[in-house]
Design an enzyme around this catalytic site. Structure first.
Site, PDB file in Angstrom:
ATOM      1  N   ASN A  95      68.760  45.159  87.149  1.00 58.01           N
ATOM      2  CA  ASN A  95      70.038  45.765  87.502  1.00 58.01           C
ATOM      3  C   ASN A  95      70.305  46.949  86.582  1.00 58.01           C
ATOM      4  O   ASN A  95      69.955  46.916  85.401  1.00 58.01           O
ATOM      5  CB  ASN A  95      71.159  44.729  87.336  1.00 58.01           C
ATOM      6  CG  ASN A  95      72.527  45.298  87.674  1.00 58.01           C
ATOM      7  OD1 ASN A  95      72.700  45.968  88.693  1.00 58.01           O
ATOM      8  ND2 ASN A  95      73.512  45.055  86.819  1.00 58.01           N
ATOM      9  N   MET A  97      77.182  45.928  94.392  1.00 56.27           N
ATOM     10  CA  MET A  97      78.455  45.466  93.843  1.00 56.27           C
ATOM     11  C   MET A  97      78.858  44.049  94.249  1.00 56.27           C
ATOM     12  O   MET A  97      80.019  43.674  94.123  1.00 56.27           O
ATOM     13  CB  MET A  97      79.579  46.451  94.229  1.00 56.27           C
ATOM     14  CG  MET A  97      79.332  47.881  93.770  1.00 56.27           C
ATOM     15  SD  MET A  97      79.039  48.032  91.991  1.00 56.27           S
ATOM     16  CE  MET A  97      80.695  47.757  91.380  1.00 56.27           C
ATOM     17  N   GLU A 129      71.680  57.620  84.008  1.00 58.31           N
ATOM     18  CA  GLU A 129      71.133  56.606  84.927  1.00 58.31           C
ATOM     19  C   GLU A 129      69.969  57.174  85.727  1.00 58.31           C
ATOM     20  O   GLU A 129      68.963  56.499  85.942  1.00 58.31           O
ATOM     21  CB  GLU A 129      72.215  56.131  85.901  1.00 58.31           C
ATOM     22  CG  GLU A 129      73.315  55.324  85.253  1.00 58.31           C
ATOM     23  CD  GLU A 129      74.399  54.951  86.250  1.00 58.31           C
ATOM     24  OE1 GLU A 129      74.308  55.347  87.425  1.00 58.31           O
ATOM     25  OE2 GLU A 129      75.333  54.249  85.845  1.00 58.31           O
ATOM     26  N   LEU A 136      76.265  36.730  84.436  1.00 58.94           N
ATOM     27  CA  LEU A 136      76.484  38.124  84.841  1.00 58.94           C
ATOM     28  C   LEU A 136      76.196  39.107  83.701  1.00 58.94           C
ATOM     29  O   LEU A 136      76.754  38.970  82.606  1.00 58.94           O
ATOM     30  CB  LEU A 136      77.937  38.287  85.319  1.00 58.94           C
ATOM     31  CG  LEU A 136      78.274  39.599  86.014  1.00 58.94           C
ATOM     32  CD1 LEU A 136      77.577  39.700  87.368  1.00 58.94           C
ATOM     33  CD2 LEU A 136      79.781  39.750  86.176  1.00 58.94           C
ATOM     34  N   ASP A 137      75.332  40.086  83.978  1.00 55.51           N
ATOM     35  CA  ASP A 137      75.021  41.177  83.039  1.00 55.51           C
ATOM     36  C   ASP A 137      74.535  40.673  81.687  1.00 55.51           C
ATOM     37  O   ASP A 137      74.759  41.327  80.656  1.00 55.51           O
ATOM     38  CB  ASP A 137      76.259  42.091  82.837  1.00 55.51           C
ATOM     39  CG  ASP A 137      76.692  42.763  84.127  1.00 55.51           C
ATOM     40  OD1 ASP A 137      75.831  42.987  84.996  1.00 55.51           O
ATOM     41  OD2 ASP A 137      77.892  43.051  84.274  1.00 55.51           O
ATOM     42  N   HIS A 181      73.195  48.896  84.810  1.00 55.49           N
ATOM     43  CA  HIS A 181      74.587  48.629  84.443  1.00 55.49           C
ATOM     44  C   HIS A 181      75.141  49.814  83.639  1.00 55.49           C
ATOM     45  O   HIS A 181      74.494  50.270  82.693  1.00 55.49           O
ATOM     46  CB  HIS A 181      74.670  47.345  83.611  1.00 55.49           C
ATOM     47  CG  HIS A 181      76.077  46.988  83.251  1.00 55.49           C
ATOM     48  ND1 HIS A 181      76.953  46.418  84.148  1.00 55.49           N
ATOM     49  CD2 HIS A 181      76.778  47.144  82.101  1.00 55.49           C
ATOM     50  CE1 HIS A 181      78.131  46.227  83.562  1.00 55.49           C
ATOM     51  NE2 HIS A 181      78.048  46.661  82.321  1.00 55.49           N
ATOM     52  N   GLN A 185      76.084  58.877  84.714  1.00 58.52           N
ATOM     53  CA  GLN A 185      75.219  58.911  85.902  1.00 58.52           C
ATOM     54  C   GLN A 185      74.005  59.805  85.688  1.00 58.52           C
ATOM     55  O   GLN A 185      72.916  59.510  86.176  1.00 58.52           O
ATOM     56  CB  GLN A 185      76.014  59.383  87.128  1.00 58.52           C
ATOM     57  CG  GLN A 185      76.685  58.219  87.853  1.00 58.52           C
ATOM     58  CD  GLN A 185      76.343  58.172  89.330  1.00 58.52           C
ATOM     59  OE1 GLN A 185      76.369  59.196  90.004  1.00 58.52           O
ATOM     60  NE2 GLN A 185      76.049  56.992  89.848  1.00 58.52           N
ATOM     61  N   GLY A 216      74.357  55.823  96.534  1.00 59.37           N
ATOM     62  CA  GLY A 216      72.896  55.749  96.534  1.00 59.37           C
ATOM     63  C   GLY A 216      72.214  56.892  95.801  1.00 59.37           C
ATOM     64  O   GLY A 216      71.049  57.203  96.066  1.00 59.37           O
ATOM     65  N   SER A 217      72.914  57.496  94.843  1.00 56.24           N
ATOM     66  CA  SER A 217      72.266  58.597  94.108  1.00 56.24           C
ATOM     67  C   SER A 217      71.074  58.081  93.300  1.00 56.24           C
ATOM     68  O   SER A 217      70.070  58.789  93.148  1.00 56.24           O
ATOM     69  CB  SER A 217      73.265  59.324  93.206  1.00 56.24           C
ATOM     70  OG  SER A 217      73.763  58.469  92.209  1.00 56.24           O
ATOM     71  N   SER A 222      72.360  50.675  80.860  1.00 55.58           N
ATOM     72  CA  SER A 222      71.297  49.718  80.538  1.00 55.58           C
ATOM     73  C   SER A 222      70.598  49.291  81.821  1.00 55.58           C
ATOM     74  O   SER A 222      71.230  49.182  82.877  1.00 55.58           O
ATOM     75  CB  SER A 222      71.882  48.445  79.902  1.00 55.58           C
ATOM     76  OG  SER A 222      72.714  48.738  78.806  1.00 55.58           O
ATOM     77  N   LEU A 249      75.735  37.782  93.014  1.00 51.60           N
ATOM     78  CA  LEU A 249      74.797  36.891  93.703  1.00 51.60           C
ATOM     79  C   LEU A 249      74.865  35.482  93.110  1.00 51.60           C
ATOM     80  O   LEU A 249      75.183  35.307  91.932  1.00 51.60           O
ATOM     81  CB  LEU A 249      73.377  37.457  93.569  1.00 51.60           C
ATOM     82  CG  LEU A 249      73.202  38.845  94.215  1.00 51.60           C
ATOM     83  CD1 LEU A 249      71.929  39.515  93.727  1.00 51.60           C
ATOM     84  CD2 LEU A 249      73.217  38.732  95.738  1.00 51.60           C
TER      85      LEU A 249
HETATM   86  C1  GRF Z   1      76.217  53.592  89.171  1.00 46.51           C
HETATM   87  O1  GRF Z   1      77.035  54.315  88.340  1.00 46.51           O
HETATM   88  C2  GRF Z   1      75.950  52.221  88.613  1.00 46.51           C
HETATM   89  O2  GRF Z   1      75.923  52.181  87.239  1.00 46.51           O
HETATM   90  C3  GRF Z   1      77.124  51.450  89.124  1.00 46.51           C
HETATM   91  O3  GRF Z   1      77.294  51.950  90.417  1.00 46.51           O
HETATM   92  C4  GRF Z   1      76.887  53.295  90.460  1.00 46.51           C
HETATM   93  C5  GRF Z   1      75.979  53.497  91.602  1.00 46.51           C
HETATM   94  O4  GRF Z   1      75.764  54.833  91.889  1.00 46.51           O
HETATM   95  N1  GRF Z   1      76.911  50.039  89.052  1.00 46.51           N
HETATM   96  P1  GRF Z   1      74.863  55.255  93.122  1.00 46.51           P
HETATM   97  O5  GRF Z   1      75.294  54.442  94.322  1.00 46.51           O
HETATM   98  O6  GRF Z   1      73.434  55.003  92.762  1.00 46.51           O
HETATM   99  O7  GRF Z   1      75.149  56.719  93.312  1.00 46.51           O
END
Ligand code: GRF
Length: 235
Positions: free
Chosen positions: A126, A109, A193, A163-164, A128, A190, A28-29, A155, A112
């Site tokens: 999403n 993960m 992200e 999917l994706d 990705h 990350q 959940g970062s 992305s 759906l």
């Molecule tokens: C992320 O790296 C995302 O791209 C992948 O799962 C990870 C989730 O990280 N699908 P977090 O749970 O938000 O820390």
């Protein structure tokens, strides 16, 4: 192009925070980044609820620490796997209560069903960990290293039945170094992200990017460069 041609955000987008439901499965970062930005007043959002499909996800603790409603729909209970239909029935009930404007899959993960994706009450995006359309699916960092990619990243895309494969809204890019492996890439991606997701939600909340997944994106923002928007960071 004149500034007057730019589409103005709707009144709702200008005045009320965007109501967001977040689906998670792990650490959940990315959820934490959204919580921090919301609390700092940096993002005009209200996280109305979090759904986790794992009862051991640290994301649950993060939400609880902030008093955000959490629903845990564990994919296994008493050794039995929860059918995706059951998960989706409960998730839909939560959406009916929370009334989100946007649903965000942040490290969620489970795959759906088409029926669920087609019937969500709000657009769904999403995050990705690859530069779509390259590397859909799992193990993206490992595959990028093995293929000798020079560039990698992440992305944010609209969730569609395939999917994706939905419209890519934004991407963040990094250079792959000779020393990179799957683990180092995961760590570096990350970092991207955590910047890309809040930026994308800000653009959606401000109406710069269209919020309705059914809008034809090129028509709606035909005066802007073609999507995805790319955030290039030197890290
Ligand atoms: C992320 O790296 C995302 O791209 C992948 O799962 C990870 C989730 O990280 N699908 P977090 O749970 O938000 O820390």
């Amino acid at each position: 192009m004149s500034v007057d041609n730019l589409q103005q955000p709707s009144k709702q987008q200008q005045t009320s925070p965007l109501r967001i439901a977040v689906l998670v499965s792990g650490n959940g970062s990315n959820l934490q980044v959204l919580i921090d930005a919301m609390q700092a007043g940096a993002l005009p959002i209200n996280i109305v609820g979090v759904i986790s499909n794992r009862d051991d996800a640290y994301a649950i603790t993060r939400a609880q620490q902030t008093n955000i409603p959490v629903t845990v729909l564990s994919h296994t209970a008493n050794g039995k796997r929860m059918a995706i239909k059951t998960f989706e029935t409960h998730a839909s009930a939560q959406f009916a209560t929370w009334k989100p404007d946007l649903i965000v899959l942040a490290g969620f993960m489970r795959v759906l069903s088409a029926a669920f994706i087609d019937s969500t009450p709000a657009p769904m995006i999403n995050l990705h960990p690859a530069l779509l359309p390259a590397y859909k699916g799992m193990n993206t960092h490992q595959r990028a290293v093995q293929a000798g990619e020079r560039y990698h990243g992440c992305s944010v895309h609209v969730v569609t039945v395939e999917l994706d494969a939905g419209q890519v809204l934004t991407q963040a890019v990094l250079n792959v170094n000779a020393k990179d492996n799957a683990d180092s890439l995961q760590t570096r991606v990350q970092v991207l992200e955590h910047q890309l997701l809040p930026w994308t939600i800000l653009l959606l909340a401000k109406g710069v990017l269209p919020l309705n997944a059914n809008d034809k994106l090129p028509d709606t923002i035909s005066h802007l460069p073609i999507l995805p928007l790319r955030l290039c960071l030197d890290n």
